[in-house]
Design an enzyme around this catalytic site. Structure first.
Site, PDB file in Angstrom:
ATOM      1  N   HIS A   7       0.869  -1.186   0.000  1.00  0.00           N
ATOM      2  CA  HIS A   7       0.000   0.000   0.000  1.00  0.00           C
ATOM      3  C   HIS A   7       0.906   1.237   0.000  1.00  0.00           C
ATOM      4  O   HIS A   7       1.962   1.216   0.646  1.00  0.00           O
ATOM      5  CB  HIS A   7      -0.842   0.075   1.288  1.00  0.00           C
ATOM      6  CG  HIS A   7      -2.134  -0.681   1.270  1.00  0.00           C
ATOM      7  ND1 HIS A   7      -2.623  -1.309   2.402  1.00  0.00           N
ATOM      8  CD2 HIS A   7      -3.057  -0.887   0.294  1.00  0.00           C
ATOM      9  CE1 HIS A   7      -3.794  -1.870   2.112  1.00  0.00           C
ATOM     10  NE2 HIS A   7      -4.071  -1.638   0.846  1.00  0.00           N
ATOM     11  N   CYS A  59      -2.255   2.798   9.122  1.00  0.00           N
ATOM     12  CA  CYS A  59      -3.275   1.822   8.702  1.00  0.00           C
ATOM     13  C   CYS A  59      -4.478   1.819   9.641  1.00  0.00           C
ATOM     14  O   CYS A  59      -5.597   1.541   9.224  1.00  0.00           O
ATOM     15  CB  CYS A  59      -2.689   0.419   8.668  1.00  0.00           C
ATOM     16  SG  CYS A  59      -1.360   0.221   7.498  1.00  0.00           S
TER      17      CYS A  59
HETATM   18  N1  ARG Z   1      -3.857  -7.081   6.602  1.00  0.00           N
HETATM   19  C1  ARG Z   1      -4.263  -5.872   5.960  1.00  0.00           C
HETATM   20  C2  ARG Z   1      -4.196  -6.041   4.456  1.00  0.00           C
HETATM   21  O1  ARG Z   1      -3.290  -6.675   3.989  1.00  0.00           O
HETATM   22  C3  ARG Z   1      -3.401  -4.742   6.406  1.00  0.00           C
HETATM   23  C4  ARG Z   1      -3.840  -3.425   5.861  1.00  0.00           C
HETATM   24  C5  ARG Z   1      -2.939  -2.317   6.291  1.00  0.00           C
HETATM   25  N2  ARG Z   1      -3.496  -1.066   6.004  1.00  0.00           N
HETATM   26  C6  ARG Z   1      -2.866  -0.063   5.370  1.00  0.00           C
HETATM   27  N3  ARG Z   1      -3.472   1.061   5.263  1.00  0.00           N
HETATM   28  N4  ARG Z   1      -1.695  -0.240   4.806  1.00  0.00           N
HETATM   29  O2  ARG Z   1      -5.033  -5.572   3.721  1.00  0.00           O
END
Ligand code: ARG
Length: 271
Positions: free
Chosen positions: A168, A264
């Site tokens: 991300h 996150c």
């Molecule tokens: N386990 C989640 C996923 O892989 C973690 C998300 C983390 N969020 C972020 N904004 N990077 O989607």
């Protein structure tokens, strides 16, 4: 230079049902146990820290069937009170988008756009004064960038993520001052062309090294003065101080097992 904090409104979701039972990013190892009470305490520390700094924290009800819901940043992107809903890449998180939209409807937001294309909210959209920076390559569709540009009427700059650990945008880039265009990022997470774009648009950016990036140090939240970030990203503290920011180290070690940290867990409600 003196920095001023601007009070913010955030949306968070308690890790009541946080688990790592599937793996959709390289940080997630379902064989590693999660200490849920510790995750809860770490998350409460973050929530309480925001409140102590004068920010408002709104809460979304966690759902037992959605173990990643604690990562509230992914559920929408809000600018000027207008809500661009999310559409998740993986089935496992798909229903989080509807839970977020329901929250916005129940809380007085009237302009809510249900997207046609996959976008994981603020996971891949970062807002500066001049741009919306948008990640692609692992989750959000490049088509979602045009959709966001049309909806927000702001220039959207697409950036290619190339390292699966930084799946991300908010794992590799953080906005430090959104009254201006001040960011920090880890170049290694981006394609050569996207690195050149970042260097051109943000020549004065704080450049993070590999070790701080690997500690998820870029998964930070700034209020314009205080920068809340993972405590292990120690190499960022002095460069932040040198720019007049106050680093606020946080321990979110249990949530790191899901591949997330400070940012996150935090969705900003702008305007
Ligand atoms: N386990 C989640 C996923 O892989 C973690 C998300 C983390 N969020 C972020 N904004 N990077 O989607």
């Amino acid at each position: 230079m003196p920095r001023e904090a601007v009070s913010r409104r955030y949306l968070m979701c308690a890790p009541t049902h946080f688990r790592v039972t599937y793996s959709i990013n390289p940080w997630m190892d379902p064989s590693k146990p999660v200490d849920l009470p510790l995750a809860q305490t770490q998350w409460e520390d973050l929530r309480d820290r925001y409140r102590a700094l004068g920010h408002t924290v709104e809460l979304l009800d966690p759902r037992p069937d959605l173990p990643d819901m604690v990562f509230a940043a992914n559920g929408a992107t809000v600018i000027d009170g207008r809500v661009l809903g999310a559409r998740f890449a993986y089935r496992e998180r798909y229903e989080e988008a509807g839970a977020h939209r329901a929250w916005f409807r129940a809380n007085g937001f009237t302009e809510i756009h249900e997207p046609d294309h996959v976008n994981e909210g603020e996971g891949d959209f970062a807002v500066t004064a001049s741009y919306v920076l948008a990640g692609r390559g692992f989750r959000s569709s490049p088509l979602s960038h045009g959709e966001a540009q049309e909806f927000f009427g702001r220039p959207v700059i697409g950036l290619d993520l190339v390292d699966p650990r930084y799946y991300h945008l908010d794992t590799a880039l953080s906005v430090l001052d959104d009254a201006g265009d001040e960011i920090m990022y880890y170049p290694g997470a981006f394609s050569p062309g996207s690195r050149s774009v970042l260097a051109r648009l943000f020549p004065d950016a704080l450049i993070a090294g590999e070790a701080d990036a690997a500690a998820l140090g870029l998964n930070a939240v700034s209020d314009g003065r205080h920068v809340l970030l993972p405590q292990a990203a120690t190499g960022l503290f002095d460069p932040l101080r040198a720019r007049g920011f106050e680093p606020v180290p946080m321990d979110l070690g249990e949530l790191l097992k899901g591949g997330g940290s400070v940012k996150c867990c935090t969705q900003e409600l702008r305007g």
